[in-house]
Design an enzyme around this catalytic site. Structure first.
Site, PDB file in Angstrom:
ATOM      1  N   HIS A 237     -33.201  -6.890 -20.437  1.00 55.80           N
ATOM      2  CA  HIS A 237     -31.874  -7.300 -19.989  1.00 55.80           C
ATOM      3  C   HIS A 237     -31.290  -6.126 -19.196  1.00 55.80           C
ATOM      4  O   HIS A 237     -31.445  -4.975 -19.607  1.00 55.80           O
ATOM      5  CB  HIS A 237     -31.024  -7.616 -21.225  1.00 55.80           C
ATOM      6  CG  HIS A 237     -29.785  -8.371 -20.948  1.00 55.80           C
ATOM      7  ND1 HIS A 237     -28.733  -7.832 -20.250  1.00 55.80           N
ATOM      8  CD2 HIS A 237     -29.412  -9.631 -21.276  1.00 55.80           C
ATOM      9  CE1 HIS A 237     -27.763  -8.733 -20.167  1.00 55.80           C
ATOM     10  NE2 HIS A 237     -28.153  -9.831 -20.777  1.00 55.80           N
ATOM     11  N   ARG A 258     -21.487  -9.426 -14.594  1.00 57.20           N
ATOM     12  CA  ARG A 258     -22.069  -9.539 -13.243  1.00 57.20           C
ATOM     13  C   ARG A 258     -21.656 -10.856 -12.607  1.00 57.20           C
ATOM     14  O   ARG A 258     -21.359 -10.926 -11.418  1.00 57.20           O
ATOM     15  CB  ARG A 258     -23.595  -9.444 -13.311  1.00 57.20           C
ATOM     16  CG  ARG A 258     -24.073  -8.041 -13.597  1.00 57.20           C
ATOM     17  CD  ARG A 258     -25.581  -7.939 -13.451  1.00 57.20           C
ATOM     18  NE  ARG A 258     -26.294  -8.624 -14.506  1.00 57.20           N
ATOM     19  CZ  ARG A 258     -27.201  -9.563 -14.322  1.00 57.20           C
ATOM     20  NH1 ARG A 258     -27.536  -9.929 -13.105  1.00 57.20           N
ATOM     21  NH2 ARG A 258     -27.806 -10.140 -15.334  1.00 57.20           N
TER      22      ARG A 258
END
Ligand code: FAD
Length: 577
Positions: A237, A258
């Site tokens: 990740h 994000r």
């Protein structure tokens, strides 16, 4: 002399898979005795509790089982076991309803009062059921309460499974446990045994998963002779916290940052995703962003602490605080102000896609031995979609519970060989009382470094060969290493056993990564950057002669769908937790 405990069903692991299995078995046949073994505290250990994002299930049109199947196969680079995927997608809707109506979970609602389903990238419909961003706590708390309310279920807390036991005819007969509190061994004789220890890529330097996991289930399965699949597929990740000197390094900052416009910059302040994926930038897929960050750091453009920066401050402090309350609080605990300043992050090892080969009924190649959850391979192929992990553990856990309850009915319990149990206990106890523990921790550090640098986000033949040689050398050093003191609550001894499992699993990861001479999903070979132009294969590994793993590949059976032409290129994959 080792004490023997008798039970109808032995469940090794008490995460989503283990607890759902125990509950299903207890409800299928209330007269059964069910032992549930957990290395940590009952209801508290493992990764299911850490689930933030949620649970994928098709509940309302226009979403469909076929769409969930196709999303999962596309995400998985077309090496998934399609029958396992079908089982997952077709049973997930009923399992969500069961979690609510039978076990008492309460998921978030939409304005119409129906279960709210949020979007995750990598899929065609809003499919992710959740309880805020603490879905795993809701599921684990309710499953634990339910298990505690059933007298048939007996927890063995702070006990670790150290070896599987077989009878003279090779059937699963239970397992040897080590009571961590007392240091005593217990042999459990069982009619059916479930591996549900949740894999766990803790042999990497930076991890997001629960630190109590050491891939013990993988190591036990390998030593028992079971075949495993796709062990090279490790999910990283991109936004794990970087906190020098803290065990919290690697803990996740969720993907929503994000998605909301968070920007990633290297140590020079460059928005480096412009070079790797100019169209999607930070909203690119998890594997690509992780790899890009890793390359920035290894090529000398990282932050002072070896990460990159994530910056959401331009969204405005109030917006960040309102929408990412948990993340802001997590950062504040470490003196970082996520709402107003960039925070250092980096890739973190998150999940093992590979594992024990099972059929859709959770049967392994050993009679009486079953497996479910992250210990198994096949569902996720080369990459897991966010939201499919907890669905996998509870769907297949439930299946395993039902199947085991039927399996043990009217069947005599296999006999456990006392000599085999004594032999396994002697092997596990061998390091006790000799030497100091420094060597164990040195070995663990070296393992984590070599796996991170040579068998992690970017791989090639030379690096993998070095990793293989290092893992072998470290395994030799570990057998000679010891730990001081007696068995009760001996952390160093537990860490010796953890390192033993981590080394065993690392060897399988490296051997499988060497065999897959292409890039696909989470497996990126710098020397083979494209996917092979042949039908996708699954890499298999099992114990071979002289202790070395035997590796081979098997064609993937396209029983439900054919890959589109583009699927032979490296596959863009998933997003979510
Ligand atoms: C930070 C984080 C966030 C995540 N978010 C999501 C998400 O939003 N959605 C999603 O679908 N998935 C998510 N996942 C993945 C998800 O957590 C896993 O897919 C799933 O929980 C695995 O369930 P499991 O039952 O197989 O393993 P676990 O829940 O990890 O349980 C394993 C159990 O085995 C026990 N155990 C281990 N070794 C031994 C031993 N030797 N003896 C006895 N017991 C042992 C452990 O103590 C634990 O009880 C996330 C993972 C992480 C790390």
């Amino acid at each position: 002399m080792i004490d023997v405990v008798e039970t109808d069903i032995l469940v090794l692991g008490a995460g989503g898979a283990g607890l759902t299995a125990a509950l299903h078995a207890a409800d299928a046949s209330p007269a059964l005795s069910i032992a549930v073994v957990v290395k940590g505290l009952f209801g508290r250990a493992g990764c299911t509790r850490m689930v933030q994002g949620g649970y994928n299930a098709v509940l309302t049109p226009p979403d469909s089982l076929q769409a969930h199947l196709m999303d999962t196969l596309n995400g998985g680079g077309w090496i998934n076991d399609q029958e396992m995927v079908w089982r997952l997608v077709s049973e997930a809707p009923a399992r969500v309803l069961e979690l609510e109506s039978r076990y008492g979970c309460l998921f978030d609602r939409n304005a119409a009062g129906r279960i709210h389903q949020k979007p995750f990238a990598g899929r065609t419909h809003d499919r992710t059921v959740h309880k805020g961003d603490l879905t795993g706590i809701e599921i684990m708390n309710r499953l634990t309460e339910q298990a505690q309310a059933r007298p048939a279920i007996r927890p063995f807390e702070e006990c670790r499974a150290v070896e599987l036991l077989r009878d003279d005819e090779g059937r699963a007969a239970g397992a040897l446990l080590l009571d961590i509190r007392t240091g005593r061994f217990v042999a459990v004789r069982a009619g059916a045994t479930l591996l549900a220890m949740g894999g766990g890529p803790t042999m990497y330097r930076v991890i997001a998963c629960s630190a109590d996991k050491a891939a013990d289930g993988i190591a036990l399965a390998y030593r028992a002779g079971l075949p495993l699949r796709d062990m090279e597929m490790i999910q990283f990740h991109p936004t794990g916290l970087v906190i020098p000197g803290s065990l919290m390094t690697g803990a996740l900052l969720e993907e929503g940052l994000r998605g909301a416009g968070g920007q990633l910059r290297n140590g020079r302040g460059e928005r480096f995703m412009e070079r790797y994926d100019p169209a999607r930038l930070e909203r690119s897929t998890r594997d690509l962003v992780s790899r890009a960050s890793f390359l920035e750091v290894t090529e000398g453009r990282g932050t002072p602490n070896g990460g990159v920066w994530i910056d959401v401050s331009h969204l405005g402090a109030e917006v960040v605080q309102r929408n990412f309350r948990g993340m802001v609080r997590r950062c504040r605990d470490f003196g970082r102000d996520l709402a107003r300043a960039p925070v250092e992050v980096g890739p973190t090892a998150h999940f093992m896609m590979g594992g024990v080969v099972v059929d859709p009924d959770c049967r392994t190649a050993i009679e009486g031995l079953f497996a479910a959850g992250e210990d198994t391979g096949g569902v996720h192929g080369a990459n897991r979609l966010g939201g499919n992990g907890v669905a996998e553990s509870t769907v297949f856990g439930g299946i395993a519970g039902d199947v085991m309850a039927a399996f043990v009915a009217g069947r005599p319990r296999p006999r456990v060989s006392a000599a085999a149990a004594e032999g396994a206990a002697a092997r596990a106890a061998a390091p006790l009382g000799r030497g100091n523990a420094a060597e164990v921790y040195a070995i663990q550090r070296e393992l984590r470094d070599v796996m991170w640098e040579r068998a992690g986000l970017v791989r090639d033949a030379e690096g993998l060969a070095l990793a293989a040689a290092t893992v072998d050398r470290l395994a030799g050093r570990l057998s000679a290493a010891g730990v001081p003191g007696h068995g009760a609550l001996n952390t160093a001894w537990q860490d010796w056993l953890n390192a033993d499992s981590q080394l065993a699993a690392a060897r399988l990861i490296v051997a499988s990564a060497r065999a897959r001479r292409e890039s696909r999903g989470a497996h990126w070979r710098q020397d083979f950057p494209a996917s092979a132009p042949t039908p996708p294969v699954s890499v298999r590994v099992a114990a071979g002669g002289h202790g070395a793993p035997r590796v081979w590949s098997e064609p993937v059976a396209m029983t439900r769908a054919q890959p589109p032409a583009g699927a032979l290129r490296p596959v863009p994959v998933e997003i979510g937790d």
